[in-house]
Design a protein around this motif. Structure first.
Motif, PDB file in Angstrom:
ATOM      1  N   TYR A   1      38.913  39.211  30.992  1.00  0.00           N
ATOM      2  CA  TYR A   1      39.043  37.820  31.449  1.00  0.00           C
ATOM      3  C   TYR A   1      40.199  37.137  30.726  1.00  0.00           C
ATOM      4  CZ  TYR A   1      38.092  32.788  31.528  1.00  0.00           C
ATOM      5  OH  TYR A   1      38.215  31.422  31.637  1.00  0.00           O
TER       6      TYR A   1
ATOM      7  N   ALA B   1      40.858  33.987  35.436  1.00  0.00           N
ATOM      8  CA  ALA B   1      40.604  35.109  36.331  1.00  0.00           C
ATOM      9  C   ALA B   1      40.110  36.299  35.518  1.00  0.00           C
ATOM     10  CB  ALA B   1      41.879  35.479  37.091  1.00  0.00           C
ATOM     11  N   TYR B   2      39.423  37.213  36.216  1.00  0.00           N
ATOM     12  CA  TYR B   2      38.902  38.398  35.550  1.00  0.00           C
ATOM     13  C   TYR B   2      38.950  39.583  36.506  1.00  0.00           C
ATOM     14  CZ  TYR B   2      34.565  37.949  38.242  1.00  0.00           C
ATOM     15  OH  TYR B   2      33.646  37.874  39.270  1.00  0.00           O
ATOM     16  N   THR B   3      38.830  40.766  35.962  1.00  0.00           N
ATOM     17  CA  THR B   3      38.688  41.968  36.763  1.00  0.00           C
ATOM     18  C   THR B   3      37.586  42.832  36.163  1.00  0.00           C
ATOM     19  OG1 THR B   3      39.799  43.961  37.602  1.00  0.00           O
ATOM     20  CG2 THR B   3      40.457  43.189  35.426  1.00  0.00           C
TER      21      THR B   3
ATOM     22  N   SER C   1      35.407  31.322  37.307  1.00  0.00           N
ATOM     23  CA  SER C   1      36.617  32.147  37.227  1.00  0.00           C
ATOM     24  C   SER C   1      36.762  32.984  38.495  1.00  0.00           C
ATOM     25  CB  SER C   1      36.574  33.047  35.997  1.00  0.00           C
ATOM     26  OG  SER C   1      35.402  33.844  36.002  1.00  0.00           O
ATOM     27  N   THR C   2      37.989  33.385  38.778  1.00  0.00           N
ATOM     28  CA  THR C   2      38.301  34.112  40.006  1.00  0.00           C
ATOM     29  C   THR C   2      38.401  35.606  39.738  1.00  0.00           C
ATOM     30  OG1 THR C   2      39.558  32.223  40.825  1.00  0.00           O
ATOM     31  CG2 THR C   2      39.957  34.346  41.887  1.00  0.00           C
ATOM     32  N   LYS C   3      37.751  36.380  40.588  1.00  0.00           N
ATOM     33  CA  LYS C   3      37.821  37.822  40.448  1.00  0.00           C
ATOM     34  C   LYS C   3      39.086  38.351  41.111  1.00  0.00           C
ATOM     35  CE  LYS C   3      35.267  42.124  41.215  1.00  0.00           C
ATOM     36  NZ  LYS C   3      34.030  42.747  41.746  1.00  0.00           N
ATOM     37  N   LYS C   4      39.796  39.228  40.416  1.00  0.00           N
ATOM     38  CA  LYS C   4      41.004  39.830  40.954  1.00  0.00           C
ATOM     39  C   LYS C   4      40.942  41.342  40.798  1.00  0.00           C
ATOM     40  CE  LYS C   4      44.142  35.938  40.159  1.00  0.00           C
ATOM     41  NZ  LYS C   4      44.424  35.727  41.597  1.00  0.00           N
ATOM     42  N   GLY C   5      41.809  42.027  41.540  1.00  0.00           N
ATOM     43  CA  GLY C   5      41.905  43.463  41.401  1.00  0.00           C
ATOM     44  C   GLY C   5      42.478  43.824  40.043  1.00  0.00           C
TER      45      GLY C   5
ATOM     46  N   GLU D   1      46.330  43.830  39.925  1.00  0.00           N
ATOM     47  CA  GLU D   1      46.894  42.486  40.060  1.00  0.00           C
ATOM     48  C   GLU D   1      46.803  41.714  38.751  1.00  0.00           C
ATOM     49  OE1 GLU D   1      46.315  38.374  42.722  1.00  0.00           O
ATOM     50  OE2 GLU D   1      44.870  40.032  42.881  1.00  0.00           O
ATOM     51  N   LEU D   2      45.636  41.711  38.128  1.00  0.00           N
ATOM     52  CA  LEU D   2      45.464  40.976  36.877  1.00  0.00           C
ATOM     53  C   LEU D   2      46.306  41.608  35.769  1.00  0.00           C
ATOM     54  CD1 LEU D   2      44.074  38.691  35.366  1.00  0.00           C
ATOM     55  CD2 LEU D   2      42.202  40.267  34.833  1.00  0.00           C
TER      56      LEU D   2
END
Length: 373
Positions: free
Chosen positions: A146, A152-154, A335-339, A342-343
């Motif tokens: 995170y 954002a997090y993955t 928080s937004t989940k990302k690949g 990408e993160l």
């Protein structure tokens, strides 16, 4: 033993005529074979000696004190300080006198690290500082990374090993075995014996030549950054009685790394390490100090490294936890989940900008490339 002697004698008798014939035909071949055999014996002895040194390190530096210890809590600070004068001089040097540095005061980059690490590869790390705020955690096969700045997090994380150790004594042993796999078991390094040191210690030399240093190279893969020790030239001076290392020199031309270390002991455990760093752009003295608790485990690790443009310092406290249990975490609400890719790219872009700032004031650092892990 009674069977080995007749077999050996028979082999020598059968090989005798062939060796004589070969010697008569090519006189130089016999001396070449002798040189090769001598080199092989010397290499074998050097590898066996380094094996003994690494075993002594594992027993004296770590050993029983870390038996049945599954986790360690680590917390401390890291800072990089640079002077205005040094930064301006670097700018003028890079611009060949056409540019003038406009730094009016020095600067400091700070970071705070707090984490709990398990021998079985579970962990929770909080990193806060001028490079950003990160939370990275894993329990079993699940976890997340995170970023507070990106909010954002993955959940795409590196998986743990298939058979991780449960306690740190085994963990340290596996680390030592990884070194052995490269230097004493592998074929990359040519092993030889060096001269006896002035202190009476024996010198071992392991050499795997690298390419030339490229001063224009400003980034490299993570594998290159973390695997710098797998090529180069290593010289180890060890005490013949204890087998513990006294001095160590390491040189990797491609990475621009050249450093000399001297170890200081008390009761078989290292209390400090003195470093003479001659790595390109980072020439200067450095030191590392260690302290121990009543159980003989490291409870503090501190050090500093001087550069032509400033100094790096760190001070980390360590608490060993015999009864710790992993605690699963969840990403912050909102928080937004990302690949994962990408993160990772976003984080590396931010990191590259910070490293570029340090490069501008003269620190010889390479960014992690965005195209290769």
């Amino acid at each position: 033993m009674t069977m080995r002697i007749p077999v050996l004698m028979a082999a020598l008798l059968l090989a005798g005529p062939a060796v004589q014939a070969q010697t008569k035909a090519t006189p130089k071949a016999k001396s070449a074979e002798k040189a090769q055999a001598k080199e092989s014996m010397e290499a074998t002895f050097a590898r066996q000696s380094l094996d003994q040194v690494l075993d002594a390190v594992n027993a004296a530096w770590f050993g029983e004190a870390y038996e049945k210890i599954p986790a360690v809590e680590l917390e401390g600070n890291l800072s990089i300080q640079f002077t205005a004068a040094a930064a301006n001089a670097k700018v003028e040097q890079a611009g060949q006198g056409a540019l003038k540095g406009n730094f009016t005061q020095g600067g400091t980059i700070n970071a705070h690290l707090k984490g709990t690490y398990f021998a079985n590869a579970d962990f929770r790390t909080e990193f806060k500082g001028d490079f950003g705020t990160l939370l990275y955690t894993r329990t079993g096969n699940k976890g997340f990374l995170y970023s507070k700045e990106l909010n954002a997090y993955t959940t795409k994380i590196d998986l743990p090993p298939t058979r991780p150790p449960q306690y740190f004594r085994t963990w340290f042993t596996e680390c030592v075995n990884d070194i052995k796999a490269v230097y004493t078991k592998g074929t990359m390094f040519k092993a030889t014996l060096g001269r006896e040191d002035a202190s009476g210690g024996q010198t071992l030399v392991f050499n795997a030549p690298t390419g030339a240093y490229d001063a224009k190279k400003r980034e490299q893969s993570m594998a290159e950054s973390l695997g710098f020790w797998k090529r180069g030239r290593l010289e180890v001076v060890f005490d013949k009685a204890t087998k513990l290392p006294q001095k160590m020199n390491f040189h990797n031309e491609a990475q621009g790394i050249r450093t000399r270390m001297t170890f200081h002991y008390s009761g078989g455990r290292p209390t400090s390490v003195t470093l003479e760093n001659q790595s390109r752009g980072m020439e200067g003295p450095a030191s590392l100090t260690l302290s121990y608790n009543n159980q003989g485990r490291i409870d503090r690790l501190a050090g500093q490294m001087g550069f032509p443009v400033g100094v790096l310092k760190f001070d980390l406290g360590m608490s060993w936890l015999p009864n710790a249990r992993p605690v699963a975490s969840i990403p912050p609400v909102g928080s937004t989940k990302k690949g994962g890719d990408e993160l990772e790219t976003l984080l590396l872009v931010n990191l590259a900008g910070k490293v570029l700032d340090l490069q501008k004031v003269g620190f010889n650092l390479r960014s992690v490339t965005l195209t290769s892990k």
